[in-house]
Design an enzyme around this catalytic site. Structure first.
Site, PDB file in Angstrom:
ATOM      1  N   PHE A 213       0.854  -1.193   0.000  1.00  0.00           N
ATOM      2  CA  PHE A 213       0.000   0.000   0.000  1.00  0.00           C
ATOM      3  C   PHE A 213       0.885   1.237   0.000  1.00  0.00           C
ATOM      4  O   PHE A 213       1.732   1.398   0.863  1.00  0.00           O
ATOM      5  CB  PHE A 213      -0.929   0.039   1.220  1.00  0.00           C
ATOM      6  CG  PHE A 213      -1.845   1.242   1.198  1.00  0.00           C
ATOM      7  CD1 PHE A 213      -2.989   1.248   0.406  1.00  0.00           C
ATOM      8  CD2 PHE A 213      -1.540   2.378   1.934  1.00  0.00           C
ATOM      9  CE1 PHE A 213      -3.812   2.380   0.352  1.00  0.00           C
ATOM     10  CE2 PHE A 213      -2.363   3.513   1.886  1.00  0.00           C
ATOM     11  CZ  PHE A 213      -3.503   3.501   1.094  1.00  0.00           C
TER      12      PHE A 213
ATOM     13  N   ASP B  19       9.184   2.619   1.932  1.00  0.00           N
ATOM     14  CA  ASP B  19       8.010   3.384   2.359  1.00  0.00           C
ATOM     15  C   ASP B  19       7.816   3.151   3.859  1.00  0.00           C
ATOM     16  O   ASP B  19       7.339   2.096   4.272  1.00  0.00           O
ATOM     17  CB  ASP B  19       6.786   2.916   1.552  1.00  0.00           C
ATOM     18  CG  ASP B  19       5.500   3.630   1.965  1.00  0.00           C
ATOM     19  OD1 ASP B  19       5.479   4.282   3.024  1.00  0.00           O
ATOM     20  OD2 ASP B  19       4.503   3.508   1.223  1.00  0.00           O
TER      21      ASP B  19
ATOM     22  N   LYS C 200       2.676   9.751   8.371  1.00  0.00           N
ATOM     23  CA  LYS C 200       1.810   9.528   9.545  1.00  0.00           C
ATOM     24  C   LYS C 200       2.355  10.018  10.899  1.00  0.00           C
ATOM     25  O   LYS C 200       1.894  11.005  11.439  1.00  0.00           O
ATOM     26  CB  LYS C 200       1.436   8.054   9.632  1.00  0.00           C
ATOM     27  CG  LYS C 200       0.520   7.622   8.480  1.00  0.00           C
ATOM     28  CD  LYS C 200      -0.046   6.236   8.688  1.00  0.00           C
ATOM     29  CE  LYS C 200      -1.153   5.913   7.701  1.00  0.00           C
ATOM     30  NZ  LYS C 200      -0.748   5.243   6.466  1.00  0.00           N
TER      31      LYS C 200
HETATM   32  C1  LIG Z   1      -0.993   5.412   5.037  1.00  0.00           C
HETATM   33  C2  LIG Z   1       0.064   4.984   4.107  1.00  0.00           C
HETATM   34  C3  LIG Z   1       0.330   5.699   2.925  1.00  0.00           C
HETATM   35  C4  LIG Z   1      -0.526   6.856   2.484  1.00  0.00           C
HETATM   36  O1  LIG Z   1      -0.469   7.941   3.363  1.00  0.00           O
HETATM   37  P1  LIG Z   1      -1.545   9.129   3.228  1.00  0.00           P
HETATM   38  O2  LIG Z   1      -1.081  10.124   4.252  1.00  0.00           O
HETATM   39  O3  LIG Z   1      -2.880   8.541   3.548  1.00  0.00           O
HETATM   40  O4  LIG Z   1      -1.465   9.651   1.856  1.00  0.00           O
HETATM   41  C5  LIG Z   1       1.384   5.292   2.141  1.00  0.00           C
HETATM   42  N1  LIG Z   1       2.145   4.239   2.479  1.00  0.00           N
HETATM   43  C6  LIG Z   1       1.928   3.520   3.603  1.00  0.00           C
HETATM   44  C7  LIG Z   1       2.810   2.376   3.930  1.00  0.00           C
HETATM   45  C8  LIG Z   1       0.865   3.871   4.447  1.00  0.00           C
HETATM   46  O5  LIG Z   1       0.629   3.141   5.539  1.00  0.00           O
END
Ligand SMILES: *Cc1c(COP(=O)(O)O)cnc(C)c1O
Length: 389
Positions: A138, A223, A252
């Site tokens: 994701f 990521d 986050k």
């Molecule tokens: C939440 C998340 C995203 C996206 O972040 P947003 O602030 O919602 O755009 C991307 N990568 C990972 C691994 C995430 O958990």
């Protein structure tokens, strides 16, 4: 407005992109949330891993409000101190070189993707723009990041997608090796697939990906939007795997509740993006950076050790529950496999009893604030026990 008025207006006036749980949040402190009806909830979600220091932490509120009273925004056409301070800490603590600031995880990954494409095109040739990501990953909700996301569910409705992404099964080294070509500019992955079900990657696979990146002059992008900023028990989860990424994306947890994200770049690619290549109006906003600065200052080695201890404690408590089959994840990012009840139902039942938790695929996911106390943990586990009974 009372809670039923708020819910009614929400249904009428807000685009229904979220199926919300039955809680109107009104205020909070630490890992306790108070609803509009005045009910208390223990929070094992931290706003999906965002409120690292919990609700309304005193030091964080002070840091944010004092910046707010001085200067709220000036745009990236000018210099500000909070932004360089955050960048200075992130580079010092990762050994990397430079930072780009955006406002979200998706934007952080967009910056990484654009950097990888330019790096490939400039250094390896016209067609070297392919990025390998993982199945079940994701990476966000923008057009580029849903394309990067290796899940068919996210690939409905919104065609045409960007070209140039290939998906490899997590932990399949042979497949990864066979997918790399002279047109590949980067490999991108989470260390723990969060939305994908809190699945930890194998160290051997992560190391193999790093090695391929070195051999074939590709960027290794990690990521850490969910795993980063102390969530795993280290500042970044990649530290557990003994690898050195070229780009680390974060979002986050860093702002402690304010929208901020970005990417840290290694020497190899820190000057790829040049004036005019990329930007975002709010990125590195001084108020968000003041929040991030407080979060980063608080997350020192001693703090991280405590996160690891709390992780151990919660895992033990969870494994004592007869319905719990396994616990995955690291630090305070936990995936709980539950027998006999569907995860979504567990979340609803727990909420009725006064505990906020999440799902990730067929698991219950827990992302409590990193500052959660042992009393709050015990209370939360007690509520979960009731919800599972
Ligand atoms: C939440 C998340 C995203 C996206 O972040 P947003 O602030 O919602 O755009 C991307 N990568 C990972 C691994 C995430 O958990």
């Amino acid at each position: 407005m009372n809670s039923s008025e708020i819910k009614k207006l929400d249904k009428e006036k807000i685009v229904s992109t979220y199926s919300r749980y039955d809680l109107v949040a009104d205020s909070g402190k630490g890992a306790c949330c108070i609803s509009a009806d005045g009910r208390k909830y223990i929070d094992f979600t931290a706003g999906i891993g965002v409120n690292s220091l919990g609700f309304c932490d005193d030091g964080w509120v002070e840091a944010v409000t004092s910046q707010l009273k001085k200067l709220q925004h000036v745009s990236n056409l000018f210099y500000t101190q909070p932004q360089v301070e955050v960048a200075d800490i992130l580079t010092a603590r990762t050994g990397m070189k430079k930072v780009f600031f955006g406002n979200s995880g998706a934007e952080a990954n967009e910056a990484a993707i654009k950097t990888a494409r330019k790096y490939g095109t400039v250094n390896k040739g016209e067609n070297a723009n392919k990025i390998i990501t993982l199945n079940n990953s994701f990476h966000g909700r923008t057009m580029a990041t849903i394309t990067a996301t290796g899940q068919a569910d996210y690939h409905k409705f919104f065609t045409p997608f960007l070209g140039g992404f290939d998906y490899c099964d997590a932990n399949d080294i042979k497949q990864l090796e066979s997918m790399v070509s002279s047109d590949t500019c980067a490999i991108m992955m989470e260390m723990i697939q969060g939305e994908g079900g809190v699945l930890n990657l194998d160290e051997a696979f992560v190391k193999a990906a790093e090695k391929l990146c070195r051999e074939k002059d590709m960027l290794f992008i990690i990521d850490e939007v969910q795993t980063g900023i102390g969530r795993s028990g280290k500042l970044f989860a990649y530290e557990y795997f003994g690898v050195k990424p070229d780009i680390v994306t974060f979002a986050k947890g860093i702002g402690g509740g304010l929208p901020i994200g970005g990417a840290v770049f290694s020497e190899k690619c820190c000057d790829v993006l040049e004036p005019g290549n990329h930007g975002t109006t709010y990125g590195g906003n001084p108020v968000a950076c003041a929040g991030a600065l407080e979060v980063l200052k608080r997350i020192d080695d001693d703090f991280l050790e405590k996160v690891a201890e709390k992780s151990q404690y919660i895992r033990e408590k969870l494994m004592e529950l007869p319905q719990v089959k396994s616990v995955s994840g690291m630090g305070l990012m936990l995936g709980v496999e539950i027998e006999g009840k569907e995860a979504g139902q567990v979340v609803k039942d727990a909420l009725k009893e006064g505990l906020m938790i999440l799902t990730a695929k067929d698991k219950v996911r827990m992302l409590p604030p990193l500052t959660i106390t042992y009393d709050e943990i015990n209370e939360g586990i007690k509520i979960l026990k009731k919800a599972l009974a």
